[in-house]
Design a protein around this motif. Sequence first.
Motif, short mmCIF file in Angstrom:
data_model
loop_
_atom_site.label_atom_id
_atom_site.label_comp_id
_atom_site.label_asym_id
_atom_site.label_seq_id
_atom_site.Cartn_x
_atom_site.Cartn_y
_atom_site.Cartn_z
N GLY A 205 0.81 -1.21 0.00
CA GLY A 205 0.00 0.00 0.00
C GLY A 205 0.84 1.25 0.00
N GLY A 206 2.16 1.12 0.29
CA GLY A 206 3.05 2.26 0.19
C GLY A 206 3.46 2.91 1.48
N ASP A 207 2.89 2.53 2.62
CA ASP A 207 3.27 3.12 3.90
C ASP A 207 4.67 2.65 4.31
OD1 ASP A 207 0.86 4.43 4.09
OD2 ASP A 207 -0.10 2.84 5.26
N PRO A 208 5.35 3.41 5.20
CA PRO A 208 6.67 2.97 5.69
C PRO A 208 6.58 1.58 6.32
CG PRO A 208 6.27 5.24 6.32
CD PRO A 208 4.98 4.73 5.75
N LEU A 209 7.59 0.77 6.10
CA LEU A 209 7.58 -0.59 6.64
C LEU A 209 8.19 -0.58 8.04
CD1 LEU A 209 8.16 -3.86 4.79
CD2 LEU A 209 9.21 -3.55 7.03
N MET A 210 7.35 -0.86 9.03
CA MET A 210 7.77 -0.91 10.42
C MET A 210 7.79 -2.37 10.87
SD MET A 210 8.02 2.37 10.89
CE MET A 210 8.40 2.34 12.65
N LEU A 211 8.95 -2.85 11.31
CA LEU A 211 9.00 -4.20 11.86
C LEU A 211 8.17 -4.29 13.13
CD1 LEU A 211 12.69 -5.39 11.41
CD2 LEU A 211 10.71 -5.78 9.95
N PHE A 212 8.19 -3.23 13.91
CA PHE A 212 7.32 -3.09 15.08
C PHE A 212 7.31 -1.63 15.48
CE2 PHE A 212 11.50 -4.52 16.46
CZ PHE A 212 11.87 -3.58 17.40
N THR A 213 6.33 -1.26 16.27
CA THR A 213 6.17 0.13 16.69
C THR A 213 6.25 0.23 18.21
OG1 THR A 213 3.76 -0.07 16.83
CG2 THR A 213 4.69 0.58 14.70
N ASP A 214 6.23 1.46 18.69
CA ASP A 214 6.35 1.70 20.13
C ASP A 214 5.22 1.02 20.90
OD1 ASP A 214 6.98 2.78 22.62
OD2 ASP A 214 5.81 4.59 22.25
N LYS A 215 4.00 1.10 20.36
CA LYS A 215 2.86 0.49 21.05
C LYS A 215 2.94 -1.03 21.05
CE LYS A 215 -0.36 4.28 20.14
NZ LYS A 215 -1.65 4.68 19.51
N GLY A 216 3.69 -1.61 20.11
CA GLY A 216 3.74 -3.06 20.00
C GLY A 216 5.06 -3.67 20.41
N SER A 217 5.82 -3.00 21.29
CA SER A 217 7.12 -3.55 21.68
C SER A 217 7.35 -3.37 23.18
CB SER A 217 8.26 -2.87 20.92
OG SER A 217 8.38 -1.52 21.28
N LYS A 218 7.97 -4.38 23.79
CA LYS A 218 8.38 -4.34 25.20
C LYS A 218 9.73 -5.01 25.32
CE LYS A 218 3.64 -4.60 27.04
NZ LYS A 218 2.71 -5.40 27.88
N PHE A 219 10.55 -4.49 26.22
CA PHE A 219 11.87 -5.08 26.46
C PHE A 219 12.31 -4.71 27.86
CE2 PHE A 219 16.45 -5.37 26.47
CZ PHE A 219 16.72 -6.47 25.67
N GLY A 220 12.72 -5.73 28.64
CA GLY A 220 13.15 -5.42 30.00
C GLY A 220 13.86 -6.58 30.67
N LEU A 221 14.66 -6.26 31.70
CA LEU A 221 15.35 -7.25 32.51
C LEU A 221 14.70 -7.34 33.87
CD1 LEU A 221 19.08 -6.26 31.79
CD2 LEU A 221 17.70 -7.98 30.60
N GLN A 222 14.53 -8.55 34.38
CA GLN A 222 14.00 -8.75 35.73
C GLN A 222 15.17 -8.82 36.71
OE1 GLN A 222 11.18 -11.96 36.14
NE2 GLN A 222 10.22 -11.53 34.16
N LEU A 223 15.21 -7.89 37.67
CA LEU A 223 16.32 -7.79 38.62
C LEU A 223 15.79 -7.75 40.05
CD1 LEU A 223 18.33 -4.97 36.80
CD2 LEU A 223 18.70 -7.43 36.58
N TYR A 224 16.55 -8.33 40.97
CA TYR A 224 16.24 -8.24 42.40
C TYR A 224 17.23 -7.27 43.04
CZ TYR A 224 13.28 -12.36 41.95
OH TYR A 224 12.29 -13.23 41.59
#
Length: 623
Positions: free
Chosen positions: A123-142
């Motif tokens: 359709g011509g829109d920019p190709l986004m592998l993922f967006t801010d609303k669809g991404s999470k990344f984090g480390l679990q630390l104690y």
Amino acid sequence: MNKNTLIGLLLIGVILFGFSWYNNKQYQEQQAVRDKQAREQFVRDSTARANAPKPEVIAPSAELLAADSLRKAQEEKALGEIARAKTGTQELTTLENDLFVITFSNRGGRIAAVELKDYKKYGGDPLMLFTDKGSKFGLQLYIPELINTGDLYFTLANKTENSISYRLAADSANYIEFNYAIQKDNYMMDFSVDLSHFKGRLAQNQPDIKLDWNIVSPQEEKGFQNENQYTTVAYRFPGVDGIEELGVSDKDKSEEIPTKVEWVAFKQQFFSSIIVYKDGFVNNKLAFNTFPPTDKNIKDFSAQLTLPYTPETMKYDFNLYFGPNKFTTLNSYEGMYFEKLVPLGWGIFGWVNRWLVIPIFDFLSKYIVNMGIIILILTLIIKIIILPLTYKSYLSTAKMRLLKPDIEKLSEKYPKKEDAMKKQQAMMELYKKAGVSPMGGCIPMLIQLPILFAMFRFFPTAIELRGKSFLWAEDLSSYDSIWTFPDGFSIPFYGDHISLFTLLMAVSLYLTSKINYAQQPMSSNQMPGMKFMMLYMMPIMLLLWFNNYSAGLSWYYLLSNIITLGQTYLFRFAVSDDKLHQQMKENAKKPVKKSKWAERIEQMQKQAQAQQSTNQQARNKKK
């Protein structure tokens, strides 16, 4: 397979078509009623909320305020400045090279979005592998309370043209640092987690650190079904030259992997997001959830990866790949085995694609822009390579056809079932004298099968075809459509559109099969079921199957069938049946030299015949 059977099959098809049409019509009517009821209910609810009395706002008591202040003070004492990092405002920053634009967020110090510059969404829109609303990344630390860095706001520590760093500080001397660095003309980037300044804060008995990574893959291509078929989670075990996948499913799927994994890929049809840790993740949980076809997304990927931790651990070094599933690009990362993400097929099918099809395709792509023309030239090259086999197959079939009268005489001579062995021996003797191999027409065709299957694997996953138009097809990597049915209507096993390339391919297959079947030595009375299968069922099955497949694949098979038709007529013109028959008669006059293998077969046949005769005599005595 007689006329009545064919009429019956056609009636079944008409009934299925009518049933589908009726069900779709009923569904649309019911959906319209439900939509009307939903709108009416929405109006009633909105009116009720507007007329509802406003709730009385009660200010918190002094006791509640004091308890909340005490809780915050205790939390800040345990967590330090990290407690204040739970609130903040998201700020986005970008790094880019010639291939992609990476957007970073201070919330979690993570990669929030990735855009690939050389590609566009359908359709011509920019190709986004993922967006801010669809991404999470984090480390679990104690520390010692359990936190997830993905929920906290980092501070931008440093930024250059090619790198960026984020810090999560517990105090002025203790902090975690995430470092990212990109390279020119490279889809791979470096990512490190620096714990060297946070040693006193992590729990001493913490055995590992969990890394949580989630992304939602948007629908990038024309057809949901085809894209979903190649979208999954893939991973590789260290020291193995292959990869594993969770498989393709329209449902949710998850898997626990207790052994080490070197990298994990969130793989879409033509693009992948990969995280690499060469020391190996352990005790991993991988999963995906599939969105409905009406959604604008394909799958929700998730991975919980475990990093071994000891008090001596200072740093974790990772590599991240955000780019296309192009074989030559993935193969350039030596030792990573990323190229296995491109499903070329197993065994000989994969070899044909890797060492024949892809090199030819890449070479032609340097000089020709039109992918439809490249497929045409590729088809011609392959047909020329296998031309000797095709010619040999034609000769073998022609010889068998010329022997048909002699074979029918043998059938008349040995009509009884008890004479089957004698008939078989006589036929083998006839073949030897004429210089004909009964398998001569089959073996060359079997050799061609790997190429046919290799094409079937190559075209649907060839990113080179993505977005490339040819004739009426706007995207050769997806299906072409000359007619789309009304919304909500779909033919079972076929789809909601008509693919002209697929239709032409099915017609060409019918014509090719009809001409080839006419050349066969067996008559229609001997093989009626095979005739129906080859002439009618195969074209119909491929018409239903390929309607939602790559237009480039149907174009290739169409060209292949047309060239096969041309070769058949050329062989007919070049090969004289009279001369060929005369040559076979000359061969029959020559003494036949039997090979050791032929002698063994003949001896085994004689033994079997003798045993059969003995058994028959025994049965006669009992009677």
